[in-house]
Scaffold this motif. Structure first.
Motif, PDB file in Angstrom:
ATOM      1  N   ASP A   1      -4.665   1.984   0.423  1.00 19.96           N
ATOM      2  CA  ASP A   1      -5.115   1.038   1.448  1.00 19.96           C
ATOM      3  C   ASP A   1      -6.619   1.199   1.642  1.00 19.96           C
ATOM      4  O   ASP A   1      -7.073   2.238   2.141  1.00 19.96           O
ATOM      5  CB  ASP A   1      -4.375   1.304   2.751  1.00 19.96           C
ATOM      6  CG  ASP A   1      -4.649   0.234   3.798  1.00 19.96           C
ATOM      7  OD1 ASP A   1      -5.525  -0.629   3.558  1.00 19.96           O
ATOM      8  OD2 ASP A   1      -3.985   0.265   4.856  1.00 19.96           O
ATOM      9  N   PRO A   2      -7.432   0.204   1.262  1.00 22.01           N
ATOM     10  CA  PRO A   2      -8.892   0.351   1.377  1.00 22.01           C
ATOM     11  C   PRO A   2      -9.385   0.389   2.818  1.00 22.01           C
ATOM     12  O   PRO A   2     -10.520   0.781   3.072  1.00 22.01           O
ATOM     13  CB  PRO A   2      -9.419  -0.874   0.638  1.00 22.01           C
ATOM     14  CG  PRO A   2      -8.331  -1.882   0.723  1.00 22.01           C
ATOM     15  CD  PRO A   2      -7.050  -1.116   0.696  1.00 22.01           C
ATOM     16  N   SER A   3      -8.545  -0.047   3.758  1.00 22.90           N
ATOM     17  CA  SER A   3      -8.986  -0.063   5.158  1.00 22.90           C
ATOM     18  C   SER A   3      -8.879   1.306   5.820  1.00 22.90           C
ATOM     19  O   SER A   3      -9.365   1.489   6.941  1.00 22.90           O
ATOM     20  CB  SER A   3      -8.148  -1.078   5.955  1.00 22.90           C
ATOM     21  OG  SER A   3      -6.784  -0.689   5.990  1.00 22.90           O
ATOM     22  N   VAL A   4      -8.252   2.269   5.140  1.00 21.60           N
ATOM     23  CA  VAL A   4      -8.085   3.613   5.702  1.00 21.60           C
ATOM     24  C   VAL A   4      -9.094   4.545   5.047  1.00 21.60           C
ATOM     25  O   VAL A   4      -9.077   4.737   3.822  1.00 21.60           O
ATOM     26  CB  VAL A   4      -6.645   4.115   5.478  1.00 21.60           C
ATOM     27  CG1 VAL A   4      -6.499   5.529   6.039  1.00 21.60           C
ATOM     28  CG2 VAL A   4      -5.646   3.170   6.139  1.00 21.60           C
ATOM     29  N   ASN A   5      -9.974   5.127   5.843  1.00 19.64           N
ATOM     30  CA  ASN A   5     -10.997   6.049   5.338  1.00 19.64           C
ATOM     31  C   ASN A   5     -10.429   7.468   5.347  1.00 19.64           C
ATOM     32  O   ASN A   5     -10.811   8.328   6.159  1.00 19.64           O
ATOM     33  CB  ASN A   5     -12.264   5.942   6.199  1.00 19.64           C
ATOM     34  CG  ASN A   5     -13.439   6.688   5.583  1.00 19.64           C
ATOM     35  OD1 ASN A   5     -13.388   7.134   4.425  1.00 19.64           O
ATOM     36  ND2 ASN A   5     -14.498   6.831   6.361  1.00 19.64           N
TER      37      ASN A   5
ATOM     38  N   HIS B   1       0.841  -1.193   0.000  1.00 21.92           N
ATOM     39  CA  HIS B   1       0.000   0.000   0.000  1.00 21.92           C
ATOM     40  C   HIS B   1       0.882   1.250   0.000  1.00 21.92           C
ATOM     41  O   HIS B   1       1.957   1.275   0.608  1.00 21.92           O
ATOM     42  CB  HIS B   1      -0.918   0.016   1.221  1.00 21.92           C
ATOM     43  CG  HIS B   1      -1.850  -1.153   1.258  1.00 21.92           C
ATOM     44  ND1 HIS B   1      -2.730  -1.440   0.247  1.00 21.92           N
ATOM     45  CD2 HIS B   1      -2.037  -2.133   2.207  1.00 21.92           C
ATOM     46  CE1 HIS B   1      -3.427  -2.510   0.551  1.00 21.92           C
ATOM     47  NE2 HIS B   1      -3.015  -2.956   1.740  1.00 21.92           N
TER      48      HIS B   1
ATOM     49  N   LEU C   1      -1.658   4.569  12.305  1.00 19.66           N
ATOM     50  CA  LEU C   1      -1.851   3.265  11.670  1.00 19.66           C
ATOM     51  C   LEU C   1      -0.916   2.227  12.297  1.00 19.66           C
ATOM     52  O   LEU C   1       0.162   2.541  12.792  1.00 19.66           O
ATOM     53  CB  LEU C   1      -1.585   3.355  10.161  1.00 19.66           C
ATOM     54  CG  LEU C   1      -2.428   4.384   9.390  1.00 19.66           C
ATOM     55  CD1 LEU C   1      -2.076   4.333   7.919  1.00 19.66           C
ATOM     56  CD2 LEU C   1      -3.926   4.121   9.600  1.00 19.66           C
TER      57      LEU C   1
END
Length: 601
Positions: A239-243, A224, A254
């Protein structure tokens, strides 16, 4: 310090030590070092590739921003554009005419040329303009927006251009999702330097989000990527987990796996990207993928090298060890006086020479045995003669005892009456006496032994008359079997004298000689007075006593003779009880095919 003494270590163990310290450990150590070096090289090479990829993303992103800044510079220095924007129009038609003649063309000419730009819009506070088609009113709401405040903060630091992130205006493309995008914001105050600017003008260039995503989607990086501003806030990430679009997130907030690899590319010397960073977090497994391929290759090389070297060493060791063990085996035989030469072809190496010398030694030992030890053999012959003399002495005791009893019987009968029958008895006695005096051979046939038994029974018959009856049953195959001289007669005598004589009438003897499984079976049964258990045990005790000449005669001496001749290969069985008669059975081994007794001297 003395070296370890290996003289007492077996050859196989020595070869194993050589194999371990000269083959196994060097191969393993060399390949471990090679693996570590290769792993580091592959890892460093992969990290260099990832670093180059990250630098390429950094460069491409900066090129996109630089192009947008260049476009803003064109608007910033365009005199006609600035003059049209600052003019005060009497009617809306005048503005529309000016807009169509120049503004529309310049605002719409850059979007098709630069695909990474989404929208170009100029905000100003000239109330005589129509705020549409890329022209917006610089209202208080705009001045309170985040991108405008970012420009104010940058100007305080001495920069006239700022790169920031803001919500994208959705008035142009309704088919795309409304989300954050990057914008280049610049104050159009170039002509203020000449005192000609009449209003505040701000140009805002929105960047296309998908173009930015394409820049950051470098396929050579499997981790990422995080774009951080000078405060380490995440401005963009894959990174899709970070909004990151919904809230301000700092990179330090993180958490990553401990074995993750972190690569950093920092922007420096740039007015609008100064101290921004590109951070790539890559799983260690992605970096070590190539390392694992190298590891498999090294493992296979180790296996092949070990197999090849082990096979060669085993082949050579087996060639030496088998022959040495064979020589040691024959040496063990030589210790047991089995002098057997080693068979097989003689080799030309040192072990082959050792085998040849061993065979030569064995042949010399055999020669010495045949020559030097003949004197010892003669001495053994003298001992055998002494052994025979001892047997003759025992037999003489038996014969004299028997002769005494026979003569006593004849004397008693002669006193009682004068009969012609005496001559026959004397003849039988003469045969027995002649046999007892003739000891030139220690073995006679069963038939000859039966002659002695018949002579004895005739004398006893003459003595006891009707008080004695006897029956003899002999296999024809047993007549010519050799046996020790007068070995059965004492048992017949004992049955007659001690079993039948005390009876007043009805005495009977049954004598049988049979061949059973290469053994001669002699038995004599009487119906006399029998023996007590103590008497039977005393006779069995003769088997456990050492051979002695002594003064005892009869059965004792016969048992001693059988023990000396047959050792433990003969069997004696006695079955008797008081008043119930006696059965004596003797079993001795014979060779019926060669007509020779077992243990024949």
């Amino acid at each position: 310090m003395k070296l370890l003494n290996l003289d007492n270590v077996k050859l196989r163990d020595k070869m194993m030590i050589i194999y371990i310290f000269c083959v196994l450990l060097p191969i393993v150590f060399t390949n471990i070092v090679f693996y570590v070096v290769t792993t580091n090289n592959v890892k460093n090479q992969r990290l260099k590739e990832l670093t180059r990829a990250l630098e390429q993303i950094k460069k491409e992103f900066q090129m996109e921003i630089d192009d947008a800044v260049k476009v803003s510079l064109v608007f910033y220095t365009d005199y006609i554009l600035n003059e049209i924007l600052e003019r005060e129009y009497q009617t809306q038609l005048d503005y529309i005419t000016a807009y169509d003649s120049y503004l529309r063309k310049i605002l719409n000419s850059y979007i098709p040329s630069y695909t990474f730009m989404q929208n170009i819009k100029i905000y100003l506070d000239n109330p005589t303009l129509l705020f549409a088609g890329g022209i917006g009113y610089l209202s208080d709401e705009i001045r309170n927006s985040d991108w405008y405040q970012a420009l104010i903060a940058a100007e305080k630091k001495g920069s006239s251009v700022v790169l920031t992130r803001t919500k994208r205006e959705d008035s142009y493309r309704h088919d795309e999702e409304v989300r954050d995008t990057f914008v280049i914001v610049r104050r159009m105050n170039y002509f203020n330097l000449f005192g000609e600017s009449k209003c505040e003008k701000i140009i805002k260039i929105e960047l296309r989000t998908r173009a930015i995503e394409q820049v950051f989607s470098n396929l050579n990086i499997n981790g990422h990527i995080y774009l951080l501003n000078e405060l380490d806030q995440i401005q963009y990430t894959t990174d899709p987990s970070v909004n990151w679009q919904a809230e301000s997130i700092y990179f330090d907030q993180l958490h990553f796996p401990r074995n993750s690899i972190k690569l950093v590319a920092t922007y420096s010397g740039n007015r609008y990207l100064n101290n921004w960073k590109l951070v790539s977090i890559i799983p260690e497994d992605e970096v070590l993928t190539e390392v694992r391929k190298s590891r498999q290759f090294i493992i296979w090389m180790v296996i092949i090298n070990l197999f090849y070297s082990t096979a060669i060493i085993f082949w050579i060791t087996n060639s030496m060890n088998v022959r040495l063990i064979n020589i040691l085996h024959h040496m063990e035989k030589a210790k047991k006086q089995q002098f057997v030469p080693i068979e097989g072809p003689e080799a030309r190496d040192e072990i082959g020479e050792l085998q040849s010398e061993f065979n030569r030694m064995i042949l010399q030992i055999k020669s010495l045995i045949n020559d030097v030890y003949m004197a010892d053999i003669r001495q053994k012959n003298l001992e055998i003669q002494h052994f025979k003399a001892r047997l003759n002495a025992l037999q003489s005791q038996i014969n004299l005892h028997f002769l005494f009893n026979s003569l006593e019987t004849i004397r008693m009968r002669s006193l009682m009456k004068n009969e012609v029958e005496t001559a026959r008895i004397i003849h039988n006695m003469a045969k027995l006496l002649r046999s007892s005096l003739t000891w030139d051979k220690g073995y006679i046939t069963v038939k000859e032994e039966l002659d002695f038994i018949n002579c004895f029974l005739e004398v006893q018959k003459y003595r006891f008359g009707d008080r004695l009856n006897y029956h003899i049953d002999v296999d024809d195959d047993a007549l010519n079997v050799p046996i020790p001289k007068m070995v059965f007669l004492p048992f017949v005598e004992n049955a007659s004298i001690h079993g039948i004589e005390p009876m007043k009438e009805g005495g009977k003897l049954d004598i049988a000689i049979k061949i059973r499984d290469n053994h001669l079976l002699f038995s004599v049964r009487d119906n006399g007075v029998g023996m007590s258990k103590e008497q039977v045990e005393r006779i069995y005790g003769y088997l456990r006593q050492k051979e002695e000449m002594g003064e005892r005669v009869g059965i004792h001496n016969v048992i001693n003779r059988l023990k000396m001749l047959y050792e433990d290969k003969f069997q004696l069985l006695i079955d008797s009880k008081p008043g119930g008669g006696t059965l004596v059975q003797i079993t001795i081994p014979v060779d019926v095919h060669s007509n020779l007794p077992i243990n024949h001297p």
